[in-house]
Design an enzyme around this catalytic site. Sequence first.
Site, PDB file in Angstrom:
ATOM      1  CB  ALA A  13      33.199  45.431  55.865  1.00  0.00           C
ATOM      2  NE  ARG A  23      27.331  58.835  50.185  1.00  0.00           N
ATOM      3  CZ  ARG A  23      28.039  57.721  50.333  1.00  0.00           C
ATOM      4  NH1 ARG A  23      27.542  56.548  49.972  1.00  0.00           N
ATOM      5  NH2 ARG A  23      29.256  57.768  50.830  1.00  0.00           N
ATOM      6  CB  SER A  40      38.915  54.222  56.969  1.00  0.00           C
ATOM      7  OG  SER A  40      38.632  54.286  55.593  1.00  0.00           O
ATOM      8  CB  CYS A  44      46.553  46.078  49.984  1.00  0.00           C
ATOM      9  SG  CYS A  44      45.331  44.772  50.241  1.00  0.00           S
ATOM     10  NE  ARG A  71      32.650  60.017  54.346  1.00  0.00           N
ATOM     11  CZ  ARG A  71      33.088  59.067  53.519  1.00  0.00           C
ATOM     12  NH1 ARG A  71      32.655  57.820  53.677  1.00  0.00           N
ATOM     13  NH2 ARG A  71      33.928  59.357  52.543  1.00  0.00           N
ATOM     14  CB  VAL A  81      31.664  45.019  70.494  1.00  0.00           C
ATOM     15  CG1 VAL A  81      30.452  44.121  70.739  1.00  0.00           C
ATOM     16  CG2 VAL A  81      31.208  46.423  70.092  1.00  0.00           C
ATOM     17  CG  ASN A 344      36.206  48.898  50.622  1.00  0.00           C
ATOM     18  OD1 ASN A 344      36.011  49.965  51.204  1.00  0.00           O
ATOM     19  ND2 ASN A 344      37.370  48.278  50.656  1.00  0.00           N
ATOM     20  CE1 TYR A 466      47.156  44.179  16.936  1.00  0.00           C
ATOM     21  CE2 TYR A 466      45.585  44.764  15.196  1.00  0.00           C
ATOM     22  CZ  TYR A 466      46.894  44.550  15.618  1.00  0.00           C
ATOM     23  OH  TYR A 466      47.934  44.703  14.749  1.00  0.00           O
ATOM     24  CD1 TRP A 474      45.200  35.670  16.778  1.00  0.00           C
ATOM     25  CD2 TRP A 474      43.637  34.859  18.155  1.00  0.00           C
ATOM     26  NE1 TRP A 474      44.233  35.096  15.996  1.00  0.00           N
ATOM     27  CE2 TRP A 474      43.256  34.581  16.805  1.00  0.00           C
ATOM     28  CE3 TRP A 474      42.789  34.428  19.191  1.00  0.00           C
ATOM     29  CZ2 TRP A 474      42.079  33.910  16.479  1.00  0.00           C
ATOM     30  CZ3 TRP A 474      41.625  33.761  18.870  1.00  0.00           C
ATOM     31  CH2 TRP A 474      41.272  33.505  17.526  1.00  0.00           C
TER      32      TRP A 474
END
Length: 492
Positions: A13, A23, A40, A44, A71, A81, A344, A466, A474
């Site tokens: 985040a 940006r 970063s 997972c 960046r 903090v 994200n 399908y 189905w």
Amino acid sequence: MTDPFVVIGGDAAGLSAASKLKRERPDRDVIVFEKGTWVSYAQCGMPYYVKGEVDSLRDLLSLTPEAVADRGIDLRRRHEVVGVNVADRTVTVEGESGRFERPYGDLLVATGAHAVADPIAGSDLTGAFTIHSMDAAAALRAFLTPPSESDGGGDGDGGDGGDDGGRTAIPDVEYVDAERVERYAAMEPPTSAAIVGGGYVGVEMAEALSAHDLDVHLFQRPDRLLPEFGDAVGETVAATLADHDVDVRTGTEVERLAGTDRVEAVVTADERVPVDLALIGIGVRPNAGIVDGTPIERGASGAIATDEYGRTTADRVFAAGDCAEMRHAVTGEPDWVPLGLTANRAGRAIGNTVAGTPTPVGEIAGTAAVKAFEQECGRTGIIDHGRAREAGFDPVSETVTAGSRSGYYPGAAETTVTLTADRETGRLLGGSIVGTDRAAIRIDTLATALESDLTVPELERLDLAYAPPFSPVWDPVLVAAKVLNGRLPDAE
């Protein structure tokens, strides 16, 4: 700098927000404070690194600190903090050179979550792990790697070999906890393991540890694995783990880990099971304590309360990711579901909002997938009837099993779908899927239906693709909708 965008936390985040703002507003100063060294990274992916399917720890990095600096973001690692003053719009930071205050124009709290281990006595013993950090993943893989399998590079990163026959320690990431990794690399590899908790981490790590030929015991206090996925998924996964020689013990609470300095056994109310590795995966909690004592409110979950734009109850202070609540797509109420896409997406939206274009962070449905050996499992929305009733619904569910492809086409496999709906309105509330042939990805159809407030009859009428190699006429999702529709009062 009198008006910087200050971000607390350098993962999904936080860096999504920082990158988006930079940006859109390259003239705006952006400072990210991260108390650790890693930024970063793909949490997972850790079970697959431990298993060995992901070769290098570096492969789990989405952005390196150097890429963040490129960046134009001022990234301060090893800076924690420790206080927020919303009246003065400052944060108090403890860095390597001491404590200082930094003013902010806008502030994002993106402090994530932490693994829960404290209810388990002995969780501080050597050989006990929680897989919630890159250092833990690196140390565990070093512990599992026998000398005969090492090529002198450990995880494929080209690290230095030691004096133990070539068994390596340190991956080629300069800020890994080398001391911890080397300590575990010097130990004899374990032969048996206990996993405490049968959720996402427990199930994924059962597969990962089995790949190292360990005797794996999985202990789950509830009566089924993956409770949020429903009965059909839990039962299928338990049977699959057992087929792969994982000793699954549901309805069993671990009282403590036993051992003097190292893990020697898992102790339950009924027995003592000898193991030399223990992995605790009993859940996570939001890292929201930083806002205590401020006007920033926490929600019922303990995570930080936010509105549709990620704003907190303090002016120009936002929160996102695993430390923040968001609006649930089914109930319309605040909820806390810590998942990667949620973090994200919310971070990116907040970066856009701070840049001057108000952007909703979106809703959450708890859409998730997990792999258990060959089984693919997916879930979204609300399946549990108790929770549905608490939200004011009258739930009704159906579970069906159908083929994943046309029966005559090679590769077809059984796919089990559970759908839950509100009996009065027919509105879809949630669903789960399990199977071995592209089952998990089908959950996205149900997630989209939830976000669109579709009823079960409307879901049944969806024009899904399908062709024999991909689906029967189905699709299993449509079969489940057709059967459930037949139980609704105004069934067509």
